[in-house]
Scaffold this motif. Sequence first.
Motif, mmCIF file in Angstrom:
data_model
loop_
_atom_site.group_PDB
_atom_site.id
_atom_site.type_symbol
_atom_site.label_atom_id
_atom_site.label_comp_id
_atom_site.label_asym_id
_atom_site.label_seq_id
_atom_site.Cartn_x
_atom_site.Cartn_y
_atom_site.Cartn_z
ATOM 1 N N TYR A 90 3.021 -7.669 -4.990
ATOM 2 C CA TYR A 90 2.886 -6.308 -4.478
ATOM 3 C C TYR A 90 1.828 -6.246 -3.387
ATOM 4 C CZ TYR A 90 3.761 -6.304 -9.561
ATOM 5 O OH TYR A 90 4.191 -6.614 -10.829
ATOM 6 N N VAL A 91 2.064 -5.425 -2.366
ATOM 7 C CA VAL A 91 0.990 -5.058 -1.442
ATOM 8 C C VAL A 91 0.508 -3.689 -1.907
ATOM 9 C CG1 VAL A 91 0.288 -4.773 0.969
ATOM 10 C CG2 VAL A 91 2.348 -6.101 0.429
ATOM 11 N N LEU A 92 -0.780 -3.546 -2.154
ATOM 12 C CA LEU A 92 -1.297 -2.276 -2.678
ATOM 13 C C LEU A 92 -2.448 -1.763 -1.825
ATOM 14 C CD1 LEU A 92 -1.428 -3.052 -6.533
ATOM 15 C CD2 LEU A 92 0.368 -1.844 -5.263
ATOM 16 N N GLU A 93 -2.480 -0.443 -1.665
ATOM 17 C CA GLU A 93 -3.665 0.216 -1.107
ATOM 18 C C GLU A 93 -4.618 0.454 -2.275
ATOM 19 O OE1 GLU A 93 -4.120 0.978 2.317
ATOM 20 O OE2 GLU A 93 -2.374 -0.342 2.347
ATOM 21 N N ARG A 94 -5.892 0.357 -1.993
ATOM 22 C CA ARG A 94 -6.891 0.444 -3.047
ATOM 23 C C ARG A 94 -6.812 1.751 -3.851
ATOM 24 N NH1 ARG A 94 -12.050 -1.802 -3.954
ATOM 25 N NH2 ARG A 94 -13.385 -0.262 -4.933
ATOM 26 N N ASP A 95 -6.360 2.847 -3.217
ATOM 27 C CA ASP A 95 -6.356 4.129 -3.940
ATOM 28 C C ASP A 95 -5.359 4.154 -5.110
ATOM 29 O OD1 ASP A 95 -3.879 4.587 -2.792
ATOM 30 O OD2 ASP A 95 -4.472 6.369 -1.663
ATOM 31 N N VAL A 96 -4.460 3.163 -5.152
ATOM 32 C CA VAL A 96 -3.541 3.061 -6.294
ATOM 33 C C VAL A 96 -4.350 2.835 -7.588
ATOM 34 C CG1 VAL A 96 -1.759 1.575 -7.332
ATOM 35 C CG2 VAL A 96 -1.555 2.298 -4.942
ATOM 36 N N LEU A 97 -5.519 2.196 -7.444
ATOM 37 C CA LEU A 97 -6.343 1.910 -8.626
ATOM 38 C C LEU A 97 -6.872 3.183 -9.279
ATOM 39 C CD1 LEU A 97 -8.341 -1.179 -7.267
ATOM 40 C CD2 LEU A 97 -6.276 -1.172 -8.679
ATOM 41 N N ASP A 98 -6.877 4.298 -8.505
ATOM 42 C CA ASP A 98 -7.326 5.572 -9.079
ATOM 43 C C ASP A 98 -6.380 6.060 -10.180
ATOM 44 O OD1 ASP A 98 -9.290 5.383 -7.204
ATOM 45 O OD2 ASP A 98 -8.398 6.852 -5.812
ATOM 46 N N LEU A 99 -5.154 5.520 -10.203
ATOM 47 C CA LEU A 99 -4.190 5.930 -11.230
ATOM 48 C C LEU A 99 -4.377 5.164 -12.540
ATOM 49 C CD1 LEU A 99 -0.952 5.974 -9.015
ATOM 50 C CD2 LEU A 99 -2.344 7.934 -9.704
ATOM 51 N N ILE A 100 -5.327 4.222 -12.539
ATOM 52 C CA ILE A 100 -5.496 3.368 -13.725
ATOM 53 C C ILE A 100 -6.824 3.714 -14.406
ATOM 54 C CG2 ILE A 100 -5.623 0.972 -14.538
ATOM 55 C CD1 ILE A 100 -4.213 0.121 -11.945
ATOM 56 N N PRO A 101 -6.794 3.989 -15.707
ATOM 57 C CA PRO A 101 -8.048 4.289 -16.410
ATOM 58 C C PRO A 101 -8.914 3.028 -16.534
ATOM 59 C CG PRO A 101 -6.212 4.121 -17.964
ATOM 60 C CD PRO A 101 -5.616 4.011 -16.592
ATOM 61 N N SER A 102 -10.241 3.193 -16.507
ATOM 62 C CA SER A 102 -11.142 2.038 -16.638
ATOM 63 C C SER A 102 -11.275 1.628 -18.105
ATOM 64 C CB SER A 102 -12.550 2.398 -16.143
ATOM 65 O OG SER A 102 -12.517 2.640 -14.778
ATOM 66 N N GLY A 103 -11.437 0.303 -18.294
ATOM 67 C CA GLY A 103 -11.797 -0.210 -19.620
ATOM 68 C C GLY A 103 -10.743 -0.024 -20.699
#
Length: 366
Positions: free
Chosen positions: A173-186
């Motif tokens: 996958y090519v991803l923009e970093r803001d996609v990580l905002d959809l993932i909860p931490s920890g």
Amino acid sequence: MQAVILVGGEGTRLRPLTSTVPKPVVPLVDRPFIAYMLEWLRRHGVDDVVMSCGFLAAGVRNVLGDGAAYGIQLRYVEEPRPLGTGGAVKFAESLLDERFLMLNGDVLTDLDLSAQVAQHEASGARGTLALIGVEDPSAYGLVRLRDDSSVREFLEKPSPDQIDTNLISAGAYVLERDVLDLIPSGQACSIEREVFPRLVGDGLYGFVGDGYWLDIGTPDRYLQATFDILERNVQTAAGERLGAGFLAVDAGAESQGRTIPPALVGPGCRIGAGARIGALAVLAPDVSVGPRTEIEQSVVLRGADVGADCRLSYCIVGAGARIGDRTHVEGGAVLGEGVSIGADNVIAAGARIFPGVTLPDGAISF
Ligand code: GDD
Ligand code: MG
């Protein structure tokens, strides 16, 4: 360009090969499996790789080091516990750039990543998934596309009645970093089940690739990958080493037998009189093969010792294993590291023999 490679799975389906060695560094032809991915990434301009490790991470680091041998800066991230594909990439967030590649670490491919990144840029996507056609999509992430290449639906491990296309996500996958905002931490999170479906209609695109692609997760696929490298069906540095003759017998090997291409024989191997190696055989370094033994469509890993008058056909023999005289190993059998099989056995029908096992002479014929 930067990439994060997920290598945290336990590789259970490849046991016993992965009982003692982490899957990314299981040898494939003449180098650790993950080297093929690193060489492929390097060809497409990637010079910075984050390895997202879990199981036996130190084993991966010991083999690959800082990446200098591959012309890549390699860093390692170890999750405290497996967080799933989404959780793992989130866990590496502090090391990741504005745009990065995310890759499943168990795929052999020569797909055109540069073209995928170019399409990603041109479309202004937040995420672009490489897609590949396969016969049976049920073990993968099925992707339905619209005419403009945006994703209409992402279905992880579809049931038979849901399959109406052969296009699956190739795990690149090519991803923009803001996609990580959809993932909860920890927290554990599957990017395929929890994130991609939410990105549908919101910047998720597919890039239909061509070229070679194989998930090497099972012994059959491991053998298939070996044969395809030897046949040069996939573009690899290991395959190029074989040259036009499809054969590489190391100058440091001693052979009194015959080698039939495609085949590769590593340094320090000793092959007895009348033995036949190939077609489609790999002998890793320091393998010893007794007189009149025949080995075809098989991989024999480092330091294994195969007796006289044996027949190995479509099997994998682990490092340091010993096989007594007249024994046959065939039919997709896998012998783990250091296994010892006495003389006059027949190991077949997909048998998997785990490290530490010793079989006396004439014990099995199934
Ligand atoms: N760090 C980390 N942590 N890595 C993980 C974890 C984890 O908890 N779980 C899995 N991985 C790594 C595995 O090592 C593997 O390289 C990759 O993530 C994908 O996991 P697999 O277990 O191999 O998934 P799969 O093959 O069933 O399905 C995936 O790959 C298919 C293509 O081969 C999905 O991404 C499918 O959508 C895709 O089609
Ligand atoms: Mg997989």
